[in-house]
Design a protein around this motif. Structure first.
Motif, PDB file in Angstrom:
ATOM      1  N   LEU A 182       0.863  -0.664   0.330  1.00 41.63           N
ATOM      2  CA  LEU A 182       0.097  -0.203   0.264  1.00 41.63           C
ATOM      3  C   LEU A 182       0.445   1.216   0.237  1.00 41.63           C
ATOM      4  CD1 LEU A 182      -2.481   1.510   0.097  1.00 41.63           C
ATOM      5  CD2 LEU A 182      -2.717   0.963   2.897  1.00 41.63           C
ATOM      6  N   ILE A 183       1.638   1.362   1.179  1.00 43.03           N
ATOM      7  CA  ILE A 183       2.299   2.597   1.224  1.00 43.03           C
ATOM      8  C   ILE A 183       3.841   2.434   0.034  1.00 43.03           C
ATOM      9  CG2 ILE A 183       4.806   3.568   2.304  1.00 43.03           C
ATOM     10  CD1 ILE A 183       3.661   2.197   4.963  1.00 43.03           C
ATOM     11  N   THR A 184       4.209   1.338  -0.560  1.00 43.27           N
ATOM     12  CA  THR A 184       5.032   1.620  -2.171  1.00 43.27           C
ATOM     13  C   THR A 184       4.053   1.863  -3.356  1.00 43.27           C
ATOM     14  OG1 THR A 184       5.127  -0.828  -2.083  1.00 43.27           O
ATOM     15  CG2 THR A 184       6.617   0.330  -0.808  1.00 43.27           C
ATOM     16  N   SER A 185       2.916   1.450  -3.341  1.00 43.31           N
ATOM     17  CA  SER A 185       2.289   1.631  -4.715  1.00 43.31           C
ATOM     18  C   SER A 185       1.982   2.780  -5.917  1.00 43.31           C
ATOM     19  CB  SER A 185       0.415   0.948  -4.663  1.00 43.31           C
ATOM     20  OG  SER A 185       0.657  -0.414  -4.426  1.00 43.31           O
ATOM     21  N   PRO A 186       2.277   4.233  -4.729  1.00 41.48           N
ATOM     22  CA  PRO A 186       1.422   6.034  -5.338  1.00 41.48           C
ATOM     23  C   PRO A 186       2.967   5.764  -6.187  1.00 41.48           C
ATOM     24  CG  PRO A 186       0.775   5.340  -3.378  1.00 41.48           C
ATOM     25  CD  PRO A 186       1.314   3.729  -3.127  1.00 41.48           C
ATOM     26  N   PHE A 187       4.019   5.004  -5.207  1.00 38.77           N
ATOM     27  CA  PHE A 187       5.545   5.783  -5.794  1.00 38.77           C
ATOM     28  C   PHE A 187       5.915   4.375  -7.511  1.00 38.77           C
ATOM     29  CE2 PHE A 187       5.590   6.487  -1.483  1.00 38.77           C
ATOM     30  CZ  PHE A 187       6.117   8.040  -1.683  1.00 38.77           C
ATOM     31  N   ALA A 188       4.960   3.707  -7.386  1.00 33.89           N
ATOM     32  CA  ALA A 188       5.501   2.615  -8.828  1.00 33.89           C
ATOM     33  C   ALA A 188       5.062   3.956  -9.777  1.00 33.89           C
ATOM     34  CB  ALA A 188       4.728   1.498  -8.491  1.00 33.89           C
ATOM     35  N   LYS A 223      -1.663   7.993 -19.108  1.00 29.48           N
ATOM     36  CA  LYS A 223      -2.034   7.656 -17.555  1.00 29.48           C
ATOM     37  C   LYS A 223      -2.137   6.342 -17.340  1.00 29.48           C
ATOM     38  CE  LYS A 223      -5.627  10.815 -18.103  1.00 29.48           C
ATOM     39  NZ  LYS A 223      -5.873  11.926 -18.816  1.00 29.48           N
ATOM     40  N   ARG A 224      -1.590   5.526 -18.966  1.00 28.41           N
ATOM     41  CA  ARG A 224      -1.863   3.993 -17.793  1.00 28.41           C
ATOM     42  C   ARG A 224      -1.082   3.542 -16.152  1.00 28.41           C
ATOM     43  NH1 ARG A 224      -0.691   1.800 -22.682  1.00 28.41           N
ATOM     44  NH2 ARG A 224      -2.845   1.804 -23.074  1.00 28.41           N
ATOM     45  N   ALA A 225       0.670   4.038 -16.882  1.00 28.85           N
ATOM     46  CA  ALA A 225       1.282   4.180 -15.186  1.00 28.85           C
ATOM     47  C   ALA A 225       0.825   4.748 -14.412  1.00 28.85           C
ATOM     48  CB  ALA A 225       2.958   4.258 -15.750  1.00 28.85           C
ATOM     49  N   HIS A 226       0.202   5.096 -14.341  1.00 30.02           N
ATOM     50  CA  HIS A 226      -0.298   6.021 -13.281  1.00 30.02           C
ATOM     51  C   HIS A 226      -2.004   5.118 -12.333  1.00 30.02           C
ATOM     52  CE1 HIS A 226       2.568   9.033 -12.245  1.00 30.02           C
ATOM     53  NE2 HIS A 226       1.917   9.554 -13.497  1.00 30.02           N
ATOM     54  N   VAL A 227      -3.055   4.548 -13.554  1.00 32.89           N
ATOM     55  CA  VAL A 227      -3.628   3.695 -13.854  1.00 32.89           C
ATOM     56  C   VAL A 227      -3.618   2.601 -12.883  1.00 32.89           C
ATOM     57  CG1 VAL A 227      -5.743   2.731 -14.596  1.00 32.89           C
ATOM     58  CG2 VAL A 227      -5.481   5.118 -15.359  1.00 32.89           C
ATOM     59  N   PHE A 228      -2.321   2.364 -13.905  1.00 36.93           N
ATOM     60  CA  PHE A 228      -2.536   0.780 -13.030  1.00 36.93           C
ATOM     61  C   PHE A 228      -1.469   0.625 -11.432  1.00 36.93           C
ATOM     62  CE2 PHE A 228      -1.553  -2.727 -16.131  1.00 36.93           C
ATOM     63  CZ  PHE A 228      -2.571  -2.545 -17.000  1.00 36.93           C
ATOM     64  N   ASN A 262       8.547  14.935 -11.218  1.00 37.16           N
ATOM     65  CA  ASN A 262       8.083  13.717 -11.201  1.00 37.16           C
ATOM     66  C   ASN A 262       7.450  13.021 -10.181  1.00 37.16           C
ATOM     67  OD1 ASN A 262       9.990  12.140 -11.297  1.00 37.16           O
ATOM     68  ND2 ASN A 262       9.044  10.397 -11.956  1.00 37.16           N
ATOM     69  N   HIS A 263       8.418  14.099  -9.184  1.00 36.97           N
ATOM     70  CA  HIS A 263       7.932  13.862  -7.488  1.00 36.97           C
ATOM     71  C   HIS A 263       7.433  14.315  -7.312  1.00 36.97           C
ATOM     72  CE1 HIS A 263      10.274  17.883  -7.372  1.00 36.97           C
ATOM     73  NE2 HIS A 263       8.973  17.852  -6.235  1.00 36.97           N
ATOM     74  N   ARG A 264       6.393  14.893  -7.932  1.00 36.12           N
ATOM     75  CA  ARG A 264       4.458  15.596  -7.844  1.00 36.12           C
ATOM     76  C   ARG A 264       4.033  14.878  -7.963  1.00 36.12           C
ATOM     77  NH1 ARG A 264       4.956  21.359 -10.649  1.00 36.12           N
ATOM     78  NH2 ARG A 264       5.626  20.192 -12.354  1.00 36.12           N
ATOM     79  N   PHE A 265       2.419  14.886  -7.044  1.00 35.56           N
ATOM     80  CA  PHE A 265       2.088  14.113  -6.858  1.00 35.56           C
ATOM     81  C   PHE A 265       0.542  13.980  -8.523  1.00 35.56           C
ATOM     82  CE2 PHE A 265       4.329  11.719  -3.676  1.00 35.56           C
ATOM     83  CZ  PHE A 265       3.674  10.400  -3.901  1.00 35.56           C
ATOM     84  N   SER A 266       0.772  15.136  -8.654  1.00 36.64           N
ATOM     85  CA  SER A 266      -0.694  15.370  -9.628  1.00 36.64           C
ATOM     86  C   SER A 266      -1.243  15.002 -10.150  1.00 36.64           C
ATOM     87  CB  SER A 266      -0.367  17.227  -9.988  1.00 36.64           C
ATOM     88  OG  SER A 266       0.930  16.964 -11.250  1.00 36.64           O
ATOM     89  N   GLU A 267      -0.130  14.381 -11.110  1.00 37.55           N
ATOM     90  CA  GLU A 267      -0.291  13.319 -12.168  1.00 37.55           C
ATOM     91  C   GLU A 267      -1.516  12.187 -11.538  1.00 37.55           C
ATOM     92  OE1 GLU A 267       3.022  12.380 -15.184  1.00 37.55           O
ATOM     93  OE2 GLU A 267       2.907  14.891 -15.665  1.00 37.55           O
ATOM     94  N   TRP A 268      -0.905  11.449 -10.384  1.00 36.87           N
ATOM     95  CA  TRP A 268      -1.577  10.078 -10.283  1.00 36.87           C
ATOM     96  C   TRP A 268      -2.495  10.929  -9.865  1.00 36.87           C
ATOM     97  CZ3 TRP A 268      -3.210   8.943  -5.286  1.00 36.87           C
ATOM     98  CH2 TRP A 268      -3.085   6.847  -4.837  1.00 36.87           C
ATOM     99  N   LEU A 269      -3.129  12.033  -8.895  1.00 38.13           N
ATOM    100  CA  LEU A 269      -3.997  12.466  -8.703  1.00 38.13           C
ATOM    101  C   LEU A 269      -4.761  12.628  -9.806  1.00 38.13           C
ATOM    102  CD1 LEU A 269      -2.855  14.917  -5.578  1.00 38.13           C
ATOM    103  CD2 LEU A 269      -3.774  12.876  -5.513  1.00 38.13           C
ATOM    104  N   ASP A 270      -4.740  13.151 -10.678  1.00 40.88           N
ATOM    105  CA  ASP A 270      -5.476  13.647 -11.854  1.00 40.88           C
ATOM    106  C   ASP A 270      -5.689  12.142 -12.652  1.00 40.88           C
ATOM    107  OD1 ASP A 270      -5.544  15.785 -11.492  1.00 40.88           O
ATOM    108  OD2 ASP A 270      -3.486  16.233 -13.471  1.00 40.88           O
TER     109      ASP A 270
END
Length: 418
Positions: free
Chosen positions: A69-75, A359-364, A216-224
């Motif tokens: 869970l902790i590491t998944s957002p960084f993947a 978006k595929r990497a972030h959606v996965f 890319n250390h920012r999480f804006s794309e992940w949140l989008d």
């Protein structure tokens, strides 16, 4: 015999037609699948023989999901920043090789805990592996890729009877120690050889260049991407199916082999019969039926797969010690092997086909994060449930696969309305 030969030739033809990266990755996968399939059968029983309590097995499962869970957002951030290949090489060494070596020397709960912490990092290389496997592929080609993946994995499971023979000859503890050590060594060989022969995907090359400035250390794309999932009803439904399917898998598999030993009273060497049967049925299904299914409606196929898994879990609930119960468990294994094959062949393909390259990497990554979030407490819950009633974890597994079946039915209806 001619028909069998023709069908096998079709499988190999499909293998030759998939993209070069997927073909090379899957060629090396048996080095992982064979020893892993052998040792994982007895891993939970082995830990109990080394002094780990039943409830601690569930606790380890919870900790594993917490780390994931902790590491998944960084993947997604890491694979887009450093590339799929590099992340896969380093991540597999840490999460699988180190895990195997520590598991080999472990003699107490604390050592198994350390091994679990390393293993929990698997989500990062797993994302890199999945992207390398199916990027640069067409939509229908992805179904073929995942079908071949299931095929390769089940060839590995055919070696489960060998584990049964090793357990019968040397004892469970010695056999498991030997196989997990071989597993660690072979994975070392695998990750180096695979790194040398594969190429970075075209999507990966483009994203590495775009993210080379370090922003890319920012999480804006992940949140989008998270907002994108919530706004897309079809994508949201398939993400839910992936999440709840994983929850059901934890409830069923964490204590299944222990239940076969303690609840149904099967001898240690007999337990390996079930994964062997699973693999044989899966291989037959992939050879003779999957080539006909990959062009069918993907949503409907996944609905059928989840329905079969639900029926399989129901049979576990009604099986009892004795010959009738043994036959029910064999039928359950056949139904689950077909259902899970359909699930793994279509679920990731539907998910991959539902998003664009950017978006595929972030959606996965988000789907893996949510899987870990919902799965994190399940191991501990399953442990408490098993202590209360040996059948309760399998009842909950049945409930969640039933939810997945209903969700896929809704997805099919939405598609028909459109």
């Amino acid at each position: 015999m001619t028909k069998i030969k023709a069908q096998i030739e079709k499988v190999f033809a499909a293998f030759r037609e998939i993209n070069p990266n997927a073909r090379k990755i899957l060629l090396f996968e048996p080095l992982f699948a064979i020893p892993y399939s052998m040792f994982i059968i007895y891993s939970s029983i082995y830990m109990t023989r080394m002094g780990v309590k039943d409830y601690q097995i569930g606790l380890l499962s919870t900790i594993l999901n917490l780390v994931m869970l902790i590491t998944s957002p960084f993947a997604g951030l890491l694979v887009n920043r450093f590339g799929r290949k590099r992340v896969l090489l380093i991540g597999d060494f840490i999460s699988w090789c180190l895990y195997a070596y520590i598991f080999f020397v472990a003699k107490s709960f604390e050592w198994f805990l350390i091994a679990t912490l390393f293993n929990g990092l698997m989500r990062i290389p797993e994302l890199a592996w999945r992207l390398l496997l199916m990027e640069d592929a067409t939509e229908n080609e992805r179904v073929a890729i995942y079908s071949v993946t299931v095929f390769v994995w089940n060839i590995g499971s055919l070696f489960a009877p060998l584990m049964g023979l090793l357990v019968a000859k040397f004892g469970l503890v010695v056999a498991t120690k030997a196989v997990v050590l071989v597993f660690g060594i072979l994975v070392n060989v695998l990750i180096v050889a695979r790194h040398l022969v594969t190429e970075e995907s075209s999507v990966g090359q483009r994203l590495v260049k775009e993210n080379s400035n370090g922003d890319n250390h920012r999480f804006s794309e992940w949140l989008d991407s998270a907002k994108y999932i919530l706004k897309n009803r079809n994508l949201f439904l398939i993400v839910l199916v992936v999440i709840f399917g994983n929850v059901a898998l934890i409830f069923r598999d964490t204590y299944k082999n222990i239940y076969l030993s303690e609840g149904l009273k099967y001898p240690d060497d007999i337990i390996s019969v079930f994964p062997t049967l699973w693999s044989i049925v899966t291989l037959i299904f992939i050879i003779f039926f999957m080539p006909k299914l990959k062009d069918k409606n993907h949503d409907r196929m996944l609905f059928i797969g989840m329905l079969l898994v639900t029926l399989s879990n129901t049979l576990i609930l009604i099986a009892r010690p004795g010959i009738i119960g043994f036959l029910l468990m064999l039928i359950s294994t056949v139904l689950a092997s077909i259902g899970v094959t359909i699930h793994y062949s279509f679920a990731d393909a539907i998910l991959a086909n539902s998003v664009d390259d950017q978006k595929r990497a972030h959606v996965f990554s988000i789907s893996m994060f949510l899987m870990s979030l919902f799965s994190m407490p399940i191991g501990a819950i399953a442990g408490q449930c098993y202590t209360f009633s040996k059948l309760l974890p399998f009842g909950l597994a049945t409930f969640f696969t039933m939810v997945c079946t209903i969700l896929m039915y809704l997805k099919v209806k939405i598609r028909q309305e459109k």
